[in-house]
Motif scaffolding. Sequence first.
Motif, PDB file in Angstrom:
ATOM      1  N   UNK A 213       0.561  -1.262  -0.036  1.00 43.20           N
ATOM      2  CA  UNK A 213       0.220  -0.157   0.026  1.00 43.20           C
ATOM      3  C   UNK A 213       0.869   1.265   0.057  1.00 43.20           C
ATOM      4  N   UNK A 214       2.060   1.167   0.959  1.00 44.68           N
ATOM      5  CA  UNK A 214       3.026   2.225   0.741  1.00 44.68           C
ATOM      6  C   UNK A 214       3.563   2.589  -0.585  1.00 44.68           C
ATOM      7  N   UNK A 215       3.720   1.362  -1.093  1.00 43.90           N
ATOM      8  CA  UNK A 215       4.451   1.626  -2.816  1.00 43.90           C
ATOM      9  C   UNK A 215       3.463   2.257  -3.629  1.00 43.90           C
ATOM     10  N   UNK A 216       2.184   1.912  -3.420  1.00 44.20           N
ATOM     11  CA  UNK A 216       1.162   2.433  -4.335  1.00 44.20           C
ATOM     12  C   UNK A 216       1.132   4.028  -4.088  1.00 44.20           C
ATOM     13  N   UNK A 217       1.333   4.244  -2.554  1.00 37.87           N
ATOM     14  CA  UNK A 217       1.007   5.735  -2.159  1.00 37.87           C
ATOM     15  C   UNK A 217       2.238   6.673  -2.861  1.00 37.87           C
TER      16      UNK A 217
END
Length: 330
Positions: A177-181
């Motif tokens: 999710x952080x990578x997508x962020x």
Amino acid sequence: MALDAAPATDTFGRRFHYLRLSVTEVCNFSCTYCLPDGWKKSGPLSFLTVDEIRRLVAGFSNLGLSKVRLTGGEPTVRKDFNDIVGTVAASPGVAKVAVTTNGWNLARHVSDWRASGLSHINVSIDSIDPEVFRQITGHDKLNQVLTGLDMALSEGFSAVKVNAVLLRQTAEAGFDGWARFVRDRPVTVRFIELMKTTDNHDYFAAHHVKAQGLRDWLDNNGWTAGPRAVDAGPALEYRHPDHAGSIGLIAPYSPGFCDSCNRLRVTSRGKLRLCLFGDGGVDLRDLLQDDDDCDLLNARIVSGLTGKSWGHQLAQGLSGDLKNLAQLGG
């Protein structure tokens, strides 16, 4: 630099370019790893005044420090915070003025801070899941904080970063999710390994996870570590060709973490702390009352550096006298 001012260097030859200046101990969040019961007043709020801050920063800039980070507690709870930013930014020799903030006041004031000279901003966001964010901070403010973060990205700051404490709860949820962020946001998300203080032993035992898990995830997903700037903090930052932003890691329990230490700390009451996890400090406040005390201030700082140890003793379970991170701003 004053002609007779020695550079800020310790007995190990480490050169200091970076001052972390706490301007308050007050915080309006109740983060589980820091102030789970919220901040409580325990004495007079006799924090450094704007004039004292001006003299302090001038003294450190005379010794070659060129970057100042304003921390807390939550620094932006001070009503004169914008004046502090402008004062620090106007100090000769200071090239970078940064703040670490929980983002509560970001959307309302970020434009004013930028206009006053703030150049770098770090926003503490421990989860991008609204419910987990509320559980950790005690406040349902994630959308407000993210609005402020995106506003900051439009203000032309030299760098906008996110700080997230690495907790078992969030690590087990994974980092996808952080990578997508950061796929389209040009921000650096830095995960900070949870550190033991004198007040959080039980919490640390339950929630600490080693940084190696994040390192493995980064290595396995195409992220590559980049170089550190001379005045950068302790984060090792990783980049990916498909992402506008980056992911960083601050791992204080890793061997060699203190080898390249380049930062000094001053508390909100004017005490030079030689290590976040040390004891005591060197009181500077009596030399911040008059502009004519600059030489004495420089001499006391340089003398104090002789007491700086090579590194902390976190691996031995020793946290110095640090009760919580709000004391010194981490």
